[in-house]
Scaffold this motif. Structure first.
Motif, short mmCIF file in Angstrom:
data_model
loop_
_atom_site.label_atom_id
_atom_site.label_comp_id
_atom_site.label_asym_id
_atom_site.label_seq_id
_atom_site.Cartn_x
_atom_site.Cartn_y
_atom_site.Cartn_z
N THR A 1 -6.16 -32.10 62.44
CA THR A 1 -6.18 -33.08 63.54
C THR A 1 -7.45 -33.92 63.50
OG1 THR A 1 -4.86 -31.59 64.92
CG2 THR A 1 -6.03 -33.35 66.05
N ALA B 1 0.76 -40.00 61.36
CA ALA B 1 -0.08 -38.80 61.43
C ALA B 1 0.46 -37.70 60.51
CB ALA B 1 -0.17 -38.29 62.86
N GLU B 2 1.79 -37.55 60.45
CA GLU B 2 2.39 -36.53 59.58
C GLU B 2 2.19 -36.87 58.11
OE1 GLU B 2 5.93 -35.15 62.70
OE2 GLU B 2 6.31 -36.70 61.20
N ASN B 3 2.30 -38.15 57.78
CA ASN B 3 2.03 -38.60 56.42
C ASN B 3 0.60 -38.25 56.01
OD1 ASN B 3 3.89 -40.40 54.59
ND2 ASN B 3 4.48 -40.91 56.70
N GLN C 1 7.72 -49.16 61.07
CA GLN C 1 7.22 -49.91 62.23
C GLN C 1 5.88 -50.59 61.95
OE1 GLN C 1 7.64 -46.23 64.71
NE2 GLN C 1 8.63 -47.60 66.18
N THR D 1 5.96 -39.50 60.75
CA THR D 1 5.05 -40.43 61.44
C THR D 1 3.84 -40.66 60.56
OG1 THR D 1 3.79 -38.69 62.53
CG2 THR D 1 5.77 -39.52 63.69
N GLY E 1 -0.94 -43.37 65.04
CA GLY E 1 -0.55 -42.06 64.54
C GLY E 1 0.91 -41.69 64.78
N ASN E 2 1.51 -42.16 65.87
CA ASN E 2 2.87 -41.75 66.22
C ASN E 2 3.95 -42.71 65.70
OD1 ASN E 2 2.15 -39.39 67.60
ND2 ASN E 2 1.62 -40.58 69.44
N ARG E 3 3.53 -43.77 65.03
CA ARG E 3 4.53 -44.71 64.48
C ARG E 3 5.04 -44.22 63.13
NH1 ARG E 3 2.68 -50.89 65.93
NH2 ARG E 3 1.76 -50.45 67.98
N ARG E 4 6.21 -44.74 62.78
CA ARG E 4 6.74 -44.47 61.44
C ARG E 4 6.41 -45.65 60.52
NH1 ARG E 4 9.68 -39.89 61.58
NH2 ARG E 4 10.59 -39.30 63.60
N GLU F 1 -4.63 -46.12 66.94
CA GLU F 1 -3.50 -45.95 67.88
C GLU F 1 -2.15 -45.82 67.18
OE1 GLU F 1 -4.40 -45.68 71.05
OE2 GLU F 1 -6.47 -46.09 70.46
N ARG G 1 -7.62 -38.04 62.70
CA ARG G 1 -8.27 -38.95 63.64
C ARG G 1 -9.37 -39.77 62.95
NH1 ARG G 1 -9.18 -35.44 67.42
NH2 ARG G 1 -11.30 -34.97 66.75
#
Length: 367
Positions: free
Chosen positions: A119, A101-103, A141, A99, A135-138, A133, A123
């Motif tokens: 974290t 955020a993971e990247n 997307q 995601t 953070g959870n996308r790949r 908003e 942010r």
């Protein structure tokens, strides 16, 4: 992130060269000082050595000769992952299986930062690039512009003092590219870290940079502010590479200490010009450069120091200006940019005109 004001030398190249085998010399004896907190752009055509210089600073290429220093310490013998440099590439280089955020967290986890700190920083950088908003996308997307923002955020998340960018906007369309230029410039102004940026796009370099190093054939031709480069190019190559210009060949008739010269063109016309070097010898072969916006079409009764009789070849309305192509009797063509005005007479092809400019508008450059 802590702000730093532009000040002492941050990065230094001392006599740096890069050769590939015996035949190809990509970079030739570069000496360059980059100041702390500045936005410096390495600008030049393909094969000029700008990307090789950046990659040697990043640690992805080894120097053949010379030294590279950061804050006075040699780093050309330090591995890339130990240099503490943020890097942004044209292809974004995001991990597709992670995601956003993971990247972003990845560079921090490699550095063994605590979970709460990771974290917080994720942010913060998402806010900074205006994608809070996402953070959870790949990456798949996201649009190209959004991926580029995330790539910039990842380069900044571990709070480096030096960020390198290699043609980062090359894959974007024109409108988005222009928008991102201002966004990156704004991020730089807020953070105050040192940015070194590579591009072949002259407009991009002029828009974003504090200073620009113009590369040609592995050397730095000129290192100056955008205004200085555009208005006072030190060499014919710089004048031709940065912005449009009208070029004429001639020889110096007379010269003076203040740099003013009189030049006879190859077609016999005589123009008053300024030398970008203090003194040019009588008889010296020169190229004259006049920017299109520095030429005017003289109305009846109006005179100028330099007057060039010409005939309109083409007149194109471009919105904020009219682009005029005119030719002299000898066949010398001139491009003229005229500010759009309702009082401006219509200049149809075949119309006889007089082009005018001052001495300061006409630069005499070495051939």
């Amino acid at each position: 992130m802590a702000e730093t004001s532009p000040g002492p030398v941050h990065v230094e190249f001392r006599g740096v060269s890069k050769r590939y085998g015996q035949a190809v010399q990509a970079v030739r004896q570069i000496d360059l000082e980059i100041m702390r907190g500045e936005f410096l752009t390495l600008l030049g055509p393909s094969g000029s050595g700008k990307t090789t210089a950046l990659m040697m600073l990043a640690g992805f290429e080894e120097t053949t000769e010379g030294e590279i220093l950061i804050d006075g310490q040699r780093i050309d013998n330090v591995p890339a992952n130990r240099r503490g440099i943020g890097m942004v590439f044209q292809n974004y280089a995001l991990f597709p299986h992670m995601t956003v955020a993971e990247n972003l967290a990845f560079p921090l986890e490699v550095r063994k930062l605590g979970k709460d700190e990771v974290t917080r920083r994720v942010r913060n950088v998402l806010d900074m690039v205006q994608l809070p908003e996402f953070g959870n996308r790949r990456p798949a997307q996201l649009s190209g512009g959004q991926q580029q923002r995330i790539a910039v955020a990842r380069a900044l998340i571990f709070e480096p003092k030096l960020v390198l960018m290699d043609e980062p906007l090359g894959a974007l369309d024109k409108q988005l590219r222009e928008q991102m230029q201002f966004e990156i410039k704004d991020i730089h102004a807020r953070l105050g870290v040192t940015f070194v940026y590579v591009t072949h796009d002259q407009t991009e370099a002029l828009t974003m940079s504090d200073r620009i190093a113009v590369f040609s054939a592995g050397r730095i031709e000129q290192l100056s502010t955008p205004r200085e480069l555009y208005e006072r190019p030190a060499a014919s190559f710089v004048a031709s590479f940065i912005g449009e210009n009208n070029r004429m060949s001639g020889a110096v008739l007379t010269g003076s200490e203040d740099g003013s010269v009189i030049v006879r063109l190859d077609d016999g016309a005589v123009l008053n010009a300024m030398s970008c070097r203090a003194a040019l010898a009588v008889g010296a072969k020169v190229t004259l450069s006049i920017r299109p916006e520095r030429l005017s079409v003289l109305q009846d009764g109006v005179t100028a120091l330099n007057e060039i009789p010409a005939t309109v070849v083409q007149s194109i309305y471009v919105g904020d200006h009219v682009r005029l192509v005119a030719a002299t009797a000898s066949g010398q063509k001139f491009i003229v940019k005229l500010t759009t005005s309702s009082s401006q007479p219509k200049l149809d092809p075949g119309t006889a005109i007089r082009l005018g400019c001052g001495r300061e508008d006409c630069l005499a450059l070495d051939r």
